[in-house]
Write a protein that holds these residues in place. Structure first.
Motif, short mmCIF file in Angstrom:
data_model
loop_
_atom_site.label_atom_id
_atom_site.label_comp_id
_atom_site.label_asym_id
_atom_site.label_seq_id
_atom_site.Cartn_x
_atom_site.Cartn_y
_atom_site.Cartn_z
N GLN A 39 0.70 -1.25 -0.02
CA GLN A 39 0.10 0.09 0.10
C GLN A 39 0.88 1.34 0.15
O GLN A 39 1.64 1.46 1.04
CB GLN A 39 -1.05 0.01 0.99
N ALA A 40 0.66 2.12 -1.00
CA ALA A 40 1.40 3.15 -1.02
C ALA A 40 0.72 4.44 -0.66
O ALA A 40 -0.61 4.11 -0.70
CB ALA A 40 1.90 3.56 -2.76
N PRO A 41 1.37 5.35 -0.33
CA PRO A 41 0.83 6.80 0.22
C PRO A 41 -0.22 7.00 -0.52
O PRO A 41 -0.17 7.21 -1.69
CB PRO A 41 1.76 7.68 0.41
N GLY A 42 -1.60 7.33 -0.05
CA GLY A 42 -2.67 7.76 -1.05
C GLY A 42 -3.35 6.78 -1.99
O GLY A 42 -4.12 7.27 -2.77
N LYS A 43 -2.95 5.37 -1.86
CA LYS A 43 -3.43 4.42 -2.80
C LYS A 43 -4.03 3.39 -2.13
O LYS A 43 -3.77 3.18 -0.97
CB LYS A 43 -2.26 4.14 -3.62
N GLU A 44 -4.73 2.42 -2.92
CA GLU A 44 -5.46 1.28 -2.48
C GLU A 44 -4.20 0.18 -2.15
O GLU A 44 -3.22 0.25 -2.93
CB GLU A 44 -6.40 0.86 -3.11
N ARG A 45 -4.41 -0.66 -1.30
CA ARG A 45 -3.73 -1.88 -0.99
C ARG A 45 -3.88 -2.73 -2.45
O ARG A 45 -4.76 -2.74 -3.11
CB ARG A 45 -4.14 -2.54 0.01
N GLU A 46 -2.76 -3.08 -2.87
CA GLU A 46 -2.69 -4.09 -4.07
C GLU A 46 -2.00 -5.31 -3.78
O GLU A 46 -0.84 -5.25 -3.19
CB GLU A 46 -2.19 -3.06 -5.35
N GLY A 47 -2.11 -6.17 -4.52
CA GLY A 47 -1.46 -7.53 -4.60
C GLY A 47 -0.16 -7.49 -5.36
O GLY A 47 -0.27 -6.88 -6.46
N VAL A 48 0.77 -7.99 -4.59
CA VAL A 48 2.21 -7.98 -5.47
C VAL A 48 2.31 -9.43 -5.95
O VAL A 48 2.87 -9.53 -7.23
CB VAL A 48 3.33 -7.61 -4.61
N SER A 49 2.64 -10.32 -5.26
CA SER A 49 2.93 -11.87 -5.46
C SER A 49 2.31 -12.79 -4.73
O SER A 49 1.94 -12.38 -3.48
CB SER A 49 4.64 -11.87 -5.68
N CYS A 50 2.31 -13.97 -5.08
CA CYS A 50 1.74 -15.03 -4.31
C CYS A 50 2.42 -16.35 -4.45
O CYS A 50 2.89 -16.61 -5.50
CB CYS A 50 0.24 -15.18 -4.30
N ILE A 51 2.70 -17.26 -3.71
CA ILE A 51 3.15 -18.61 -3.55
C ILE A 51 2.22 -19.34 -3.17
O ILE A 51 2.14 -19.30 -1.91
CB ILE A 51 4.71 -18.73 -3.33
N SER A 52 1.85 -20.45 -3.78
CA SER A 52 0.91 -21.60 -3.21
C SER A 52 1.79 -22.59 -2.53
O SER A 52 2.73 -22.75 -2.51
CB SER A 52 0.09 -22.06 -4.22
N SER A 53 0.97 -23.11 -1.38
CA SER A 53 1.28 -24.37 -0.80
C SER A 53 1.11 -25.58 -1.37
O SER A 53 1.87 -26.56 -1.37
CB SER A 53 0.46 -24.34 0.41
N SER A 54 -0.19 -25.77 -2.46
CA SER A 54 -0.30 -27.10 -2.82
C SER A 54 0.57 -27.37 -3.81
O SER A 54 0.93 -28.55 -3.94
CB SER A 54 -1.85 -26.92 -3.42
N ASP A 55 0.83 -26.52 -4.85
CA ASP A 55 2.01 -26.94 -5.83
C ASP A 55 3.01 -25.96 -5.91
O ASP A 55 3.93 -26.32 -6.99
CB ASP A 55 0.99 -26.96 -7.22
N GLY A 56 3.18 -25.06 -5.11
CA GLY A 56 4.25 -24.07 -5.31
C GLY A 56 4.11 -23.11 -6.41
O GLY A 56 5.41 -22.14 -6.64
N SER A 57 3.11 -22.82 -7.03
CA SER A 57 3.07 -21.97 -8.27
C SER A 57 2.83 -20.43 -7.73
O SER A 57 2.85 -20.50 -6.57
CB SER A 57 1.79 -22.27 -9.06
N THR A 58 3.49 -19.90 -8.61
CA THR A 58 3.75 -18.32 -7.95
C THR A 58 2.71 -17.47 -9.14
O THR A 58 2.60 -17.67 -10.27
CB THR A 58 5.13 -17.83 -8.15
N THR A 59 2.66 -16.24 -8.64
CA THR A 59 1.83 -15.25 -9.61
C THR A 59 2.53 -14.03 -9.27
O THR A 59 2.93 -13.74 -7.98
CB THR A 59 0.24 -15.23 -9.17
N PHE A 60 2.25 -13.05 -9.91
CA PHE A 60 2.94 -11.87 -10.12
C PHE A 60 1.98 -10.66 -10.60
O PHE A 60 1.68 -10.97 -11.66
CB PHE A 60 4.39 -11.52 -10.51
#
Length: 120
Positions: A39-60
């Motif tokens: 969350q940057a100043p004056g901006k909404e929170r946004e997703g950056v990245s994620c790593i799963s537990s089930s298969d280790g896949s990642t998103t950006f």
């Protein structure tokens, strides 16, 4: 009890790198998908990245693809966000969160955040 703690933030120059850490206590991070948000100043929170537990896949998010990497160190019960080629617009408070086994589950556990400032 159950806790997520982010660390590794700080002040870096444009083009520099930081590695953020998300350390768990009270539960095993390997059982959860771990997401990074900001969350940057004056901006909404946004997703950056994620790593799963089930298969280790990642998103950006598109704005960090090619610059950021997410990884797990199960022995340390920690998830990392490696941030390279940092830009001033990356300045934000960065949060990690734990949810279900996949990244499309809700995130029910959140850390307190760590400040990343990219400035010359």
């Amino acid at each position: 009890q159950l806790q997520l703690v982010e660390s590794g933030g700080g002040l870096v120059q444009p083009g520099g790198s930081l590695r953020l850490s998300c350390a768990a206590s009270g539960f095993t991070l390997d059982d959860y998908a771990i997401g990074w948000f900001r969350q940057a100043p004056g901006k909404e929170r946004e997703g950056v990245s994620c790593i799963s537990s089930s298969d280790g896949s990642t998103t950006f998010a598109d704005f960090v693809k090619g610059r950021f990497t997410i990884s797990r160190d199960n022995a340390k019960n920690t998830v990392y966000l490696q941030m390279n080629s940092l830009k001033p617009e990356d300045t934000a408070v960065y949060y990690c969160a734990a949810g279900g086994p996949s990244c499309d589950y809700a995130f029910g556990y959140w850390g307190q955040g760590t400040q990343v400032t990219v400035s010359s």
